[in-house]
Structures are given as C-alpha cells and as structure tokens.
Design an enzyme around this catalytic site. Structure first.
Site, mmCIF file in Angstrom:
data_model
loop_
_atom_site.group_PDB
_atom_site.id
_atom_site.type_symbol
_atom_site.label_atom_id
_atom_site.label_comp_id
_atom_site.label_asym_id
_atom_site.label_seq_id
_atom_site.Cartn_x
_atom_site.Cartn_y
_atom_site.Cartn_z
ATOM 1 N N ASP A 104 35.888 47.327 35.112
ATOM 2 C CA ASP A 104 35.286 48.181 36.147
ATOM 3 C C ASP A 104 35.955 49.552 36.138
ATOM 4 O O ASP A 104 37.090 49.693 35.679
ATOM 5 C CB ASP A 104 35.481 47.553 37.531
ATOM 6 C CG ASP A 104 34.757 46.230 37.665
ATOM 7 O OD1 ASP A 104 33.799 45.996 36.909
ATOM 8 O OD2 ASP A 104 35.167 45.429 38.533
HETATM 9 N N1 URA Z 1 36.807 41.214 36.964
HETATM 10 C C1 URA Z 1 36.483 42.217 37.794
HETATM 11 O O1 URA Z 1 36.122 42.007 38.942
HETATM 12 N N2 URA Z 1 36.587 43.467 37.329
HETATM 13 C C2 URA Z 1 37.001 43.773 36.078
HETATM 14 O O2 URA Z 1 37.084 44.941 35.716
HETATM 15 C C3 URA Z 1 37.334 42.701 35.225
HETATM 16 C C4 URA Z 1 37.229 41.419 35.696
#
Ligand code: URA
Length: 240
Positions: A104
């Site tokens: 993310d």
């Molecule tokens: N899980 C999440 O919620 N975000 C990420 O970036 C990776 C795994």
C-alpha cells in the site's frame, strides 16, 4: 545507458574489479573500438559490446530489493502519484523492472523489483504459498485470543476466510508491536485481518518475502541489486 563495468559484471564477466582488469587489458570493444575506461556508458540495446572479439549477449534480467518508503505507490507509472520505479536510477530503469506484488502507499519495507516475469509469477502465485512477514503497530491491545484467531483464519469484510497466519506479539499495550506472517496476498490483507478482529493497523512494514529478509542497511527509498545467492534462493535453486 549503463556503465560498461556494470554491464559486464551483470553478464557474468566477473566482479567489477575483475571486469576493470579486462578493460585495462584492452580486450573489450564497443562498436569495434577498444574501451578501457570502466566509467564509460553504453546502450546495450543499440551498441555492440565484445569481449575477446565475442559479442556480449544482452542479458535482460534485473533483480532489485527496495526499502519502499511511505507515500509512493507500487506501480511502474502513474499520472499523479510518485511510483517506486520513479525512485530508480535511469541505468536500472532501462531494464523495465516492475514491482513484484504491491505494498500500500502508506506501507514501508521490502519490495522486490524485476523484469523476470517467470520469477514474479512464482513468487505471487497463490499455489506457492510464499510467506511474507510484516512488522506492524496496532492501535489497541493484541491478545493471545487474536493469535489463536489468526492461526484459525479470520473472515474478511468480503466474506473471504484467510488461511492460517502466524501472529507474534512483541509488545502488548494500548499500542501493540507485532509481527505477522501470511502466505497469501489479498488486497490490504493485513489491515483487513486486524479490522476483522476489531483492531486498526497504524504502521506496516514488510520485513521478509520468501527466503529474503529486508536488508536493514537500506534507508527508506534506497535499493540495491540482489546478490547471486539471493536470486538462487528466490528461484529455489538451492533445493536442487
Ligand atoms: N497488507 C496490507 O494491508 N497492506 C500492505 O501493503 C501489505 C499487506
């Protein structure tokens, strides 16, 4: 364009030091002209490089490990947002690497980038169950009951039941430090798993993917090439 010594080292002509010796010896030519300067930049797609009169085959693969910083997106290009590929040097970008999976925008940590589609597929295939470990800070007290729930699998907001995940409590309190290992990669999976048990992730950093831990000497935004050993580990060649 990339440096001739880097090109030759990448293609298996030895370490940068050994490649320098080859250059000094006058056995390397670019478009028919002897090149002795290791700092010279060449375009391997357009120029012919030879060593001992033998053409160097342009090896197109590149394998990078980045400590992804917050605020950039895991994509190759975007009209508005800065991407992880924007953070690469031009001499690496010319190989057209792409991120292996996504973190993310607000997640930090280990992100592999490669142009080796086969390896990327292997690492991302749900059938391979490649473990990914994250460090997280959770708003709220994480309990042994949560550890058990993650072990059983929790039901996400879309009804999906997660596979067993390992939750390790490092420090529990009003804010808790934990480590979580999952073997799948659903959208926002870690955040949604905590949401499923009524808790919120306030910080997330990936620290391991398969056999490769994040090189903690990399500052956020920095990256390096994987070593030959790391590439072999990722490809599972150590098991053969
Ligand atoms: N899980 C999440 O919620 N975000 C990420 O970036 C990776 C795994």
């Amino acid at each position: 364009m990339l440096r001739i010594d880097k090109l030759l080292a990448n293609m298996g002509y030895g370490t940068r030091k050994e490649v320098k010796k080859l250059l000094k010896a006058g056995v390397v030519k670019v478009d028919g002209t002897i090149v002795k300067d290791a700092k010279i930049h060449v375009d391997p797609k357009a120029q012919v490089v030879t060593v001992w009169e033998e053409e160097v085959e342009y090896k197109p693969f590149i394998y990078l490990m980045m400590n992804k910083p917050k605020g950039v997106i895991s994509a190759t290009e975007d009209a508005v947002e800065e991407t992880v590929v924007d953070l690469l040097e031009e001499e690496d970008r010319i190989f057209d690497p792409f991120p292996v999976g996504r973190l993310d925008k607000d997640t930090e940590g280990l992100l592999l980038l490669t142009n080796d589609g086969q390896l990327a597929h292997q690492l991302l295939s749900p059938k391979k169950h490649v473990p990914k470990t994250y460090e997280a800070i959770i708003d709220g007290e994480v309990t042994e009951a949560d550890v058990a729930a993650f072990q059983r699998g929790v039901v996400l907001d879309d009804g999906y039941e997660t596979k067993p995940a390992e939750l390790v409590i490092i420090r529990s309190g009003l804010r808790s430090d934990v480590q979580v290992t999952i073997t799948e990669g659903k959208f926002h999976q870690i955040k949604r798993m905590f949401q499923a048990i009524g808790k919120r992730v306030v910080y997330l950093k990936r620290i391991q993917m398969g056999p490769i831990p994040l090189d903690e000497t990399l500052e956020p935004g920095e990256y390096r090439e994987l070593t030959d050993e790391e590439i072999a580990l990722l490809k599972g060649e150590d098991k053969k």
